[in-house]
Design an enzyme around this catalytic site. Sequence first.
Site, PDB file in Angstrom:
ATOM      1  CB  SER A 365      -0.927  -0.004   1.219  1.00 28.34           C
ATOM      2  OG  SER A 365      -1.762   1.129   1.222  1.00 28.34           O
ATOM      3  CB  ALA A 366       3.865   2.207   1.955  1.00 28.86           C
ATOM      4  CD1 TRP A 368      -1.298   1.408  -6.209  1.00 24.68           C
ATOM      5  CD2 TRP A 368      -2.203   2.445  -4.454  1.00 24.68           C
ATOM      6  NE1 TRP A 368      -2.511   1.923  -6.607  1.00 24.68           N
ATOM      7  CE2 TRP A 368      -3.092   2.557  -5.551  1.00 24.68           C
ATOM      8  CE3 TRP A 368      -2.570   3.013  -3.237  1.00 24.68           C
ATOM      9  CZ2 TRP A 368      -4.304   3.227  -5.455  1.00 24.68           C
ATOM     10  CZ3 TRP A 368      -3.771   3.686  -3.145  1.00 24.68           C
ATOM     11  CH2 TRP A 368      -4.628   3.785  -4.254  1.00 24.68           C
ATOM     12  CG  HIS A 369      -0.671   5.527  -0.785  1.00 27.60           C
ATOM     13  ND1 HIS A 369      -1.063   4.285  -0.338  1.00 27.60           N
ATOM     14  CD2 HIS A 369      -1.784   6.315  -0.706  1.00 27.60           C
ATOM     15  CE1 HIS A 369      -2.336   4.332   0.006  1.00 27.60           C
ATOM     16  NE2 HIS A 369      -2.792   5.541  -0.211  1.00 27.60           N
ATOM     17  N   GLY A 370       3.271   6.007  -3.229  1.00 28.04           N
ATOM     18  CA  GLY A 370       4.314   6.864  -3.779  1.00 28.04           C
ATOM     19  C   GLY A 370       5.641   6.726  -3.070  1.00 28.04           C
TER      20      GLY A 370
END
Length: 548
Positions: A365-366, A368-370
């Site tokens: 998730s991290a 994926w966020h950037g």
Amino acid sequence: MIAALDKALQGTADQLGMDVDPLKLMVTLFASYPLCGLMKRLPDDRPVLKKLFCLSVSAFYLLGVFDLGEGVRTLLVCSMGAYAAAKYVRSPWMPWAVFVVSMLHLMANHLYHAWYVNPDGKMDITGAHMVLVMKTTAFAWNVADGRRPERELSALQRDRALRALPPVLDYLTYVFFFPSLLIGPSFDFAEFARWLDLSMFDEPARTRGGKPRRRIPRSGRVATLKAAEGVLYVALWVALTPTFSAEAVLGDGFMTHNVVYRIFFLWPLNIVYRLKYYGAWSLAEGACILSGLGYNGRDDKGRARWDRVRNIDPVRFETGQNTFTLLEKWNMNTNKWLKSYVYLRVTPAGRKPGFRSTMATFCASAFWHGIHPGYYLTFVTGAFMQTCGKYSRRYIRPFFLTPDLSGPGPYKRYFDFVSWVAVQLGIAYTVQPFVILGFYDSMRLWARVWFYGHVVLFSMMIVFSTGVRKTIEGRLRERSKTASKLDQIKYEAEQSRMRAGHSPALGIPDTDLDELREGVEEDMRELRKDIETLRARSRRTQSKIASA
């Protein structure tokens, strides 16, 4: 870009004293409502018109409003690369390859725009690319599941599996669906296909004066209410941001207050952070509802439900008493994607997901966020927070239930209140780096509140990693000798159904119901073994007494 439109929006933004990009985003969100109403009224027997209309509107948003020509190329490369892999690669590793390549492509896009093209944080293609990655990776898994025997799939996987590759026009319409193009929500292709061919709607075509009427139920009122809800959240965010902002807690004035004030200030600050997301996601969901995609069957009273692509439940989130509820009710469709296509996929067959699956999911998730360090600080801390939440539900909460775990005990209300305060303060602490983004400023803020979140989390991890856990388990067994995990699961499921109405049991996707049954069966087997062990010990004790 359409010059006249850009000039008009820039002038309006200057008058309002705001950047033009947020205004453009709001314009596209509001424009999606009449455009969805028009799309829904295209002839049902000519779906190609809907596809071309949808693609045309998306092109207008990306090229005519935001001037993201290079970004369109990025999205086409990502989407068509995944489609080609799904079509030509028959290996079971195909979805893993699509996932890894898509995530690396997304990270390269994050780096490129953050360092070279857009260091000031203006609107770029990365937001739409993030939504696209959810769709393409889910699509790859759905195609792979369609090639597997049904007996190997869970209920949700069987429902979303694609036994045949869809036409490329259908696929492009799915990934470029304009109501969810820029900020989501995401959904699986099987759901989109049922919307496109109208099989989603469980009622036959009606007639009015001999003319056929559309099968999609009326959703104008529901969509309007959702839009009004979104506008309210955005207005509150604009009004409260001058008082509650990251700049306020990083300024020198924040340190003039005592540490208790500083800790509790993070709570309303975190609420204000969320208002922006509440507003944008509510507006996007309302457009999807108006298009008909939000339709989710009918309730027991025959009323249409419109929560298929619901992305946020603000009331449940703000009143959540545990990390499970918070994670479940925030960015719900992204969480479903992470759960179905990361969390459960990295877990070996035949084994239950554990801490490593949780950590892998949070890291994905991290990623994926950037690229910003704040994302990783938040999600790694969140993994520990979720694990400690499991400890609380498993080893502390049962003491506040009745001895047989079938209902609340006399002090359960106090436990619920303390849990609510603790989890809200915990999430307020955890998400600060997500907004601040920078490593130094994130650590500086955490230091200003004495790292209270990490102190509590690491203390719980240490305590429950020692013999204390076995002592608590012994106390629980002694307190409720006839109770098993099954009793607690039944109680949790019943309470969840009562709170969530017609939501799936425990408020999680259907795939978890299969896991729940498997877990119950395993718990029952363990319980039978424990009973047999106790009986054997009792027989040995009785024989010793008799022989003495």
